[in-house]
Design a protein around this motif. Structure first.
Motif, mmCIF file in Angstrom:
data_model
loop_
_atom_site.group_PDB
_atom_site.id
_atom_site.type_symbol
_atom_site.label_atom_id
_atom_site.label_comp_id
_atom_site.label_asym_id
_atom_site.label_seq_id
_atom_site.Cartn_x
_atom_site.Cartn_y
_atom_site.Cartn_z
ATOM 1 N N HIS A 1 -10.282 6.653 0.237
ATOM 2 C CA HIS A 1 -10.372 6.419 1.668
ATOM 3 C C HIS A 1 -11.780 6.046 2.110
ATOM 4 C CE1 HIS A 1 -6.515 8.164 1.349
ATOM 5 N NE2 HIS A 1 -6.922 9.412 1.278
ATOM 6 N N ARG B 1 -4.878 4.319 9.701
ATOM 7 C CA ARG B 1 -3.644 3.631 9.285
ATOM 8 C C ARG B 1 -2.751 4.566 8.469
ATOM 9 N NH1 ARG B 1 -7.477 -0.620 7.899
ATOM 10 N NH2 ARG B 1 -7.374 -2.278 9.461
ATOM 11 N N ASP C 1 0.785 -1.226 0.000
ATOM 12 C CA ASP C 1 0.000 0.000 0.000
ATOM 13 C C ASP C 1 0.821 1.282 0.000
ATOM 14 O OD1 ASP C 1 -2.254 -1.522 0.027
ATOM 15 O OD2 ASP C 1 -3.240 -0.393 1.604
ATOM 16 N N THR D 1 -8.950 2.855 7.811
ATOM 17 C CA THR D 1 -7.978 3.116 6.744
ATOM 18 C C THR D 1 -7.367 4.498 6.903
ATOM 19 O OG1 THR D 1 -9.118 1.649 5.193
ATOM 20 C CG2 THR D 1 -7.675 3.318 4.244
ATOM 21 N N GLU E 1 -14.483 0.693 8.440
ATOM 22 C CA GLU E 1 -13.280 0.290 7.721
ATOM 23 C C GLU E 1 -12.645 1.493 7.031
ATOM 24 O OE1 GLU E 1 -10.067 -1.598 6.481
ATOM 25 O OE2 GLU E 1 -11.524 -2.337 7.951
#
Length: 392
Positions: free
Chosen positions: A300, A323, A7, A320, A316
């Motif tokens: 995103h 993160r 990623d 993200t 989620e």
């Protein structure tokens, strides 16, 4: 394949987004201002990252070979590395490789180190065209091969592996802390209002704002959570200091707010206006909650606004964002020595009452509890306590 390997291009896109865009009122509405480096620096750094990782994986590589043509002249033949990366390396060399504002990832720093080791600098060698370097007599294509060889030497060293380990460890620690806060707030309350704000400064003040000053403003803002009615609604938060070429020093803020109200755009606006007050009128803010579709466009999802504990898609997207927020410094960070660039509030475990929450169908909206990740230390106080700084 690890998260970092899989990623990194998305994380560079995220860094590009938060460093090179900001809010701006356009025809009376909240809009987005795009800075000149947007969609240039991020993709370019992703390509440099990919180049060095390819060299690391293959333990070497060349960009060009030479063959003689029908007239016995040496003609350059580009390899896959030369075709894919030579032009971008020239651009990176001239625009960013010697910039003092940023610390790049260990892989991209290896490329910068290779330039320095070969005594290449854009001020006396532009690394373009076919003219030879005055010092070595080599053409840019030949020097490109020298750069790749030097990069292979650097990434094969124990020093590089240690640098990579330290950066990854710090990013993983920040990620674990941020994700644990997300899990904890939904364990304590089944519905949250999630706000994303950019706290910066008016353009006329940006050149004079110091690191110490933005830290003082950040601490004053959160200390006022104890006494200010608006700020008392802040449940928990994650912050990150950023610096952009045009946007200057600013705070990237993720706030979990009491969901007694569902008016996320209005509340984010009020909180942004309070930041302006805290800075004595020097500050400005960007209410990202008013631009959800802009952020969704960049992959995103919509991880802001009103979010229920069982809304898998929004949670989620939120995770993200956390993160990327935590891991961005692994790849690109401002050169701000002696300070913390990432921090969070501390959270308490809520005392569980009744039976634990379990996953249920959407039709059954009875609130319940989930458990906090076992990997986090139980340090918690709530958002009314001083925030926790984490080392980079």
């Amino acid at each position: 394949m690890s998260y970092e390997e899989d990623d990194f291009s998305k994380i560079y896109k995220y860094s590009d987004l938060i460093k090179n865009t900001e809010g701006k009122e356009i025809e009376g509405k909240e809009g987005v201002e795009i800075h000149r480096d947007f969609d240039l620096m991020g993709p370019l750094l992703a390509d440099m990252e990919a180049l060095v990782r390819e060299i690391e994986f293959s333990k070497g590589g060349v960009g060009f070979t030479w063959e003689r043509d029908g007239k016995n002249r040496l003609v350059p033949i580009a390899t896959s590395l030369g075709k894919r990366y030579f032009s971008d390396v020239m651009v990176f060399f001239e625009l960013y490789a010697f910039a003092e504002r940023y610390v790049f990832s260990p892989h991209v720093e290896a490329l910068c180190e290779a330039f320095a080791a070969l005594e290449l600098h854009p001020s006396f060698f532009p690394f373009r065209g076919n003219l030879p370097d005055p010092g070595t007599g080599k053409t840019p294509l030949q020097l490109f091969n020298d750069v790749l060889a030097k990069v292979a030497e650097i990434v094969g060293s124990s020093k590089f592996r240690e640098q990579l380990r330290v950066r990854r460890r710090n990013a993983e620690r920040n990620e674990a802390k941020g994700l644990a806060i997300e899990q904890q707030v939904f364990a304590n309350r089944s519905r949250q209002l999630v706000l994303m704000l950019h706290f910066g400064y008016e353009e006329k003040h940006r050149s004079s704002v110091t690191l110490e000053e933005i830290q003082q403003h950040r601490k004053k803002f959160f200390n006022n959570c104890r006494t200010n009615k608006l700020l008392r609604g802040i449940v928990d938060y994650i912050w990150k200091i950023e610096e952009g070429e045009e946007s200057g020093l600013h705070l990237h803020m993720l706030i979990f707010y009491s969901a007694d109200s569902c008016r996320d755009v209005h509340i984010a606006k009020q909180i942004g206006e309070y930041w302006v007050k805290v800075t004595g009128g020097k500050g400005r803010y960007w209410n990202s909650n008013a631009n959800k579709l802009f952020h969704e466009k960049y992959g995103h999802g919509i991880g802001t606004g009103e979010i229920n504990w069982d809304d898998d898609a929004k949670r989620e997207a939120l995770r993200t964002n956390i993160r990327y927020m935590a891991k961005a410094d692994q790849f690109l960070k401002a050169r701000l020595d002696g300070c913390h660039l990432f921090g969070t509030s501390q959270v308490k475990d809520k005392k569980k009452i009744g039976r634990p929450r379990s996953k249920k169908p959407k039709l059954d909206d009875e609130p319940a509890d989930i458990t906090l990740a076992d990997s986090l230390d139980n340090t918690g106080t709530d958002a009314m306590s001083p925030d926790t700084d984490l080392d980079d």
